[in-house]
Design a protein around this motif. Structure first.
Motif, short mmCIF file in Angstrom:
data_model
loop_
_atom_site.label_atom_id
_atom_site.label_comp_id
_atom_site.label_asym_id
_atom_site.label_seq_id
_atom_site.Cartn_x
_atom_site.Cartn_y
_atom_site.Cartn_z
N ARG A 215 0.85 -1.18 0.00
CA ARG A 215 0.00 0.00 0.00
C ARG A 215 0.90 1.24 0.00
N LYS A 216 0.43 2.28 -0.67
CA LYS A 216 1.14 3.56 -0.64
C LYS A 216 0.50 4.45 0.41
N VAL A 217 1.33 5.00 1.30
CA VAL A 217 0.83 5.84 2.38
C VAL A 217 1.60 7.16 2.38
N ILE A 218 1.00 8.16 3.00
CA ILE A 218 1.58 9.51 3.07
C ILE A 218 2.08 9.79 4.49
N VAL A 219 3.23 10.43 4.58
CA VAL A 219 3.71 10.90 5.88
C VAL A 219 2.84 12.07 6.31
N ALA A 220 2.04 11.87 7.37
CA ALA A 220 1.06 12.87 7.78
C ALA A 220 1.49 13.70 8.98
N GLY B 185 23.00 3.35 9.33
CA GLY B 185 22.56 2.33 8.39
C GLY B 185 21.51 2.85 7.44
N PRO B 186 21.18 2.05 6.41
CA PRO B 186 20.21 2.50 5.40
C PRO B 186 18.82 2.75 5.95
N GLY B 187 18.40 1.96 6.95
CA GLY B 187 17.09 2.18 7.53
C GLY B 187 17.00 3.49 8.27
N SER B 188 17.97 3.75 9.13
CA SER B 188 17.99 5.00 9.89
C SER B 188 18.10 6.21 8.97
N SER B 189 18.93 6.10 7.95
CA SER B 189 19.10 7.21 7.01
C SER B 189 17.81 7.52 6.28
N TYR B 190 17.12 6.47 5.85
CA TYR B 190 15.86 6.66 5.11
C TYR B 190 14.80 7.31 6.01
N ILE B 191 14.63 6.76 7.19
CA ILE B 191 13.60 7.28 8.10
C ILE B 191 13.93 8.70 8.53
N ASP B 192 15.19 8.97 8.81
CA ASP B 192 15.60 10.30 9.24
C ASP B 192 15.32 11.34 8.15
N GLY B 193 15.35 10.92 6.90
CA GLY B 193 15.14 11.84 5.78
C GLY B 193 13.69 12.05 5.39
N LEU B 194 12.76 11.28 5.96
CA LEU B 194 11.35 11.43 5.59
C LEU B 194 10.81 12.78 6.04
N GLU B 195 9.99 13.39 5.18
CA GLU B 195 9.37 14.67 5.48
C GLU B 195 7.87 14.59 5.25
N LEU B 196 7.15 15.59 5.74
CA LEU B 196 5.69 15.62 5.58
C LEU B 196 5.31 15.51 4.11
N ASP B 197 4.27 14.73 3.85
CA ASP B 197 3.69 14.51 2.53
C ASP B 197 4.52 13.59 1.63
N ASP B 198 5.62 13.05 2.14
CA ASP B 198 6.37 12.05 1.37
C ASP B 198 5.49 10.82 1.17
N LEU B 199 5.64 10.18 0.02
CA LEU B 199 4.92 8.95 -0.30
C LEU B 199 5.80 7.76 0.03
N VAL B 200 5.26 6.81 0.79
CA VAL B 200 6.03 5.63 1.21
C VAL B 200 5.26 4.38 0.82
N ASN B 201 5.97 3.43 0.24
CA ASN B 201 5.37 2.14 -0.12
C ASN B 201 5.66 1.14 0.99
N ILE B 202 4.62 0.57 1.58
CA ILE B 202 4.81 -0.39 2.67
C ILE B 202 4.26 -1.77 2.28
N VAL B 203 4.85 -2.79 2.85
CA VAL B 203 4.27 -4.14 2.80
C VAL B 203 3.39 -4.27 4.03
N LEU B 204 2.16 -4.70 3.84
CA LEU B 204 1.18 -4.75 4.92
C LEU B 204 1.64 -5.64 6.08
N PRO B 205 1.10 -5.40 7.28
CA PRO B 205 1.54 -6.14 8.47
C PRO B 205 1.40 -7.64 8.32
N ARG B 206 2.42 -8.32 8.85
CA ARG B 206 2.37 -9.77 8.89
C ARG B 206 3.17 -10.22 10.09
N GLY B 207 2.99 -11.48 10.46
CA GLY B 207 3.69 -12.02 11.63
C GLY B 207 2.72 -12.53 12.67
#
Length: 241
Positions: free
Chosen positions: A21-26, A89-111
């Motif tokens: 799903r594509k979600v927006i940073v709100a 690391g790549p995860g921290s760098s990516y999350i640290d760079g997210l800004e409002l209204d950025d579009l993020v593609n997620i894999v739905l919850p599992r586990g």
């Protein structure tokens, strides 16, 4: 999830597109320089989220990272993740760079569904990476009128984050011998407290070595293995748990 070649990552996204799903940073809040809360919005219809389940985010061409939501509302299309920015690391760098209204593609919850609703008493052990999971568990435990206590093992750079007043958790410092201070805290619990919790449900999350040591201490205190739920998020020197 470990690092994979770019073409494999592309194939995975295509094969499992129905689970994406594509979600927006709100909304973005910094609870601490190393702890960032992000609220996302999007179409979450049909998702039956359970505490402890994780989403996956492709953080660059070759890396995916798993994150456990701290709050999920499929009906209103909103969820929250509390991120621990633990390094370069790549995860921290990516999350640290997210800004409002950025579009993020997620894999739905599992586990797994970690929460054991049949227990009256719940005991949580974790670290900075598990704050979101704890918040999610706390909500459902309180909704069902049950009881919890917990210990967080924190590094020096996050020891002053007000988790005890915010969530009612007890805080200990991390040590070279993983979980050593948490085990000391456990052993010093008043007898009347332990009598209530020793037959409850125990959730051990976060660092793999800390989990191993704390689980051993619980078993030495007579806790049955079937009452202990574990989920390692990371181990020193390893990538992609």
């Amino acid at each position: 999830m470990p690092k994979v070649p770019k073409w494999v990552a592309d194939v995975l996204e295509n094969v499992f597109s129905g689970f994406n799903r594509k979600v927006i940073v709100a909304e973005i809040n910094h609870l601490h320089p190393f702890i960032k809360t992000i609220k996302f919005r999007g179409d979450l219809s049909g998702v039956n989220f359970k505490p402890g389940q994780a989403i996956s985010i492709r953080v660059n061409e070759t890396n995916f990272r798993n994150y456990t939501p701290s709050f999920w509302d499929s009906e209103n299309g909103v969820f929250e993740v509390i991120f621990h920015l633990h390094g370069n690391g790549p995860g921290s760098s990516y999350i640290d760079g997210l800004e409002l209204d950025d579009l993020v593609n997620i894999v739905l919850p599992r586990g797994l569904d970690l929460y054991k609703k049949e227990y009256e008493y719940h005991f949580f052990f974790g670290d900075e990476t598990t704050i979101g999971l704890f918040k999610s568990l706390k909500q459902v435990i309180e909704e069902n009128g049950q009881n919890y206590i917990g210990i967080l093992e924190l590094n020096e750079d996050t020891m002053h984050y007000e988790l005890k007043t915010r969530y009612g958790l007890d805080i200990v410092s991390s040590s070279i011998n993983k979980a050593q201070n948490a085990i000391s805290f456990l052993q010093n619990l008043p007898d009347r407290v332990w009598e209530l919790w020793q037959n409850g449900s125990f959730y051990l999350m976060g660092n793999g070595r800390s989990i191993q040591n704390f689980r051993k201490a619980l078993k030495e205190k007579g806790v049955n293995s079937r009452n202990i739920r574990t989920q390692p998020y990371w181990v020193e020197g390893k990538i992609g748990l």
